[in-house]
Design an enzyme around this catalytic site. Sequence first.
Site, mmCIF file in Angstrom:
data_model
loop_
_atom_site.group_PDB
_atom_site.id
_atom_site.type_symbol
_atom_site.label_atom_id
_atom_site.label_comp_id
_atom_site.label_asym_id
_atom_site.label_seq_id
_atom_site.Cartn_x
_atom_site.Cartn_y
_atom_site.Cartn_z
ATOM 1 N N ASP A 194 0.831 -1.211 0.000
ATOM 2 C CA ASP A 194 0.000 0.000 0.000
ATOM 3 C C ASP A 194 0.867 1.263 0.000
ATOM 4 O OD1 ASP A 194 -2.289 1.475 0.013
ATOM 5 O OD2 ASP A 194 -2.745 1.178 2.128
ATOM 6 N N ASN A 206 -10.665 -2.938 -6.257
ATOM 7 C CA ASN A 206 -9.867 -1.930 -6.976
ATOM 8 C C ASN A 206 -10.475 -1.511 -8.326
ATOM 9 O OD1 ASN A 206 -6.620 -3.102 -5.772
ATOM 10 N ND2 ASN A 206 -7.927 -1.458 -5.016
HETATM 11 C C1 FPP Z 1 -2.032 0.085 -3.284
HETATM 12 O O1 FPP Z 1 -1.527 1.402 -3.202
HETATM 13 C C2 FPP Z 1 -1.459 -0.570 -4.438
HETATM 14 C C3 FPP Z 1 -2.155 -1.154 -5.433
HETATM 15 C C4 FPP Z 1 -3.623 -1.213 -5.500
HETATM 16 C C5 FPP Z 1 -1.458 -1.763 -6.577
HETATM 17 C C6 FPP Z 1 -0.302 -2.638 -6.213
HETATM 18 C C7 FPP Z 1 0.507 -2.748 -7.413
HETATM 19 C C8 FPP Z 1 1.840 -2.677 -7.468
HETATM 20 C C9 FPP Z 1 2.743 -2.611 -6.309
HETATM 21 C C10 FPP Z 1 2.414 -2.657 -8.813
HETATM 22 C C11 FPP Z 1 3.189 -3.799 -9.229
HETATM 23 C C12 FPP Z 1 2.717 -5.154 -8.911
HETATM 24 C C13 FPP Z 1 3.075 -6.203 -9.658
HETATM 25 C C14 FPP Z 1 2.705 -7.565 -9.260
HETATM 26 C C15 FPP Z 1 3.854 -6.027 -10.890
HETATM 27 P P1 FPP Z 1 -2.532 2.614 -3.401
HETATM 28 O O2 FPP Z 1 -2.584 2.943 -4.839
HETATM 29 O O3 FPP Z 1 -3.854 2.280 -2.788
HETATM 30 O O4 FPP Z 1 -1.820 3.733 -2.594
HETATM 31 P P2 FPP Z 1 -2.507 4.912 -1.779
HETATM 32 O O5 FPP Z 1 -3.233 4.262 -0.628
HETATM 33 O O6 FPP Z 1 -1.357 5.742 -1.344
HETATM 34 O O7 FPP Z 1 -3.431 5.623 -2.714
#
Ligand code: FPP
Length: 241
Positions: free
Chosen positions: A19, A67
């Site tokens: 996250d 998501n």
């Molecule tokens: C949560 O952070 C992250 C995600 C929903 C996506 C996770 C994806 C990756 C780490 C990219 C790469 C993964 C692979 C397997 C290649 P957020 O966007 O919710 O962050 P925030 O809470 O700060 O908005």
Amino acid sequence: MPKDADAKTAPAHVAIIMDGNGRWAQQRGRPRLFGHHAGAKRVREIVAACPDLGVKYLTIFAFSTENWKRTQIEVAGLMSLFRRYLEREANELFSSGVCVRFIGDRVRLDDKLVNLMDELELRTAENDLVHLTVALNYGGRDEVTRAAQRLAFEVAQGRLDHQDVDAEKLASFLDTHVLPDPDLVIRTSGEARISNFLLWQSAYAEYEFVDTLWPDFTAAEFAKVLKSYGKRDRRFGAVRA
Ligand code: FPP
């Protein structure tokens, strides 16, 4: 014996809620996808660190069933990032001994991505150094619901007696049926919730919530978290003799 770990205390299975990509990008005045790309680089580093740290199973939460509620631009960008990641990393994952699996419902994912997932699973199936599981369109409730549907179907077909449905039987219908339960669940970015991740499997997992945003979560910090896990007293509901 792993180089950097005490084999006795290292968690065999670590699950990570990655996250903080969005906030990381925002802090830099960049679009959210910039953070996801930086997050993908961290995935490579953390997977590569596993053998030396004694982690045999690593499960990462890449995209949840919730998501899809994000903007179309972010969802499309993430899907394209996953496709490119699988294309680019396939050789490296294969040659470094990583066995890759995917959990989650593939029905809503596009065919090209699903083909890449199937190919990588097949190609790395015999690898055994590290087992990397990527949760894609995954939700714990969705997984248990899909398992319950399939169990009900088996009962309706007369292939399973309802009296034989116990915890072990249900677990055998989950996406994770070939994996051990996670010993440790890590969530980055300072949020202390589990967001529908491995609900059934984490019944006795230890949790570690770290403030670091995922794109800043280094292998060194990963090692530190594992060290602190080693000091925990896991009793699984029992008491010390
Ligand atoms: C949560 O952070 C992250 C995600 C929903 C996506 C996770 C994806 C990756 C780490 C990219 C790469 C993964 C692979 C397997 C290649 P957020 O966007 O919710 O962050 P925030 O809470 O700060 O908005």
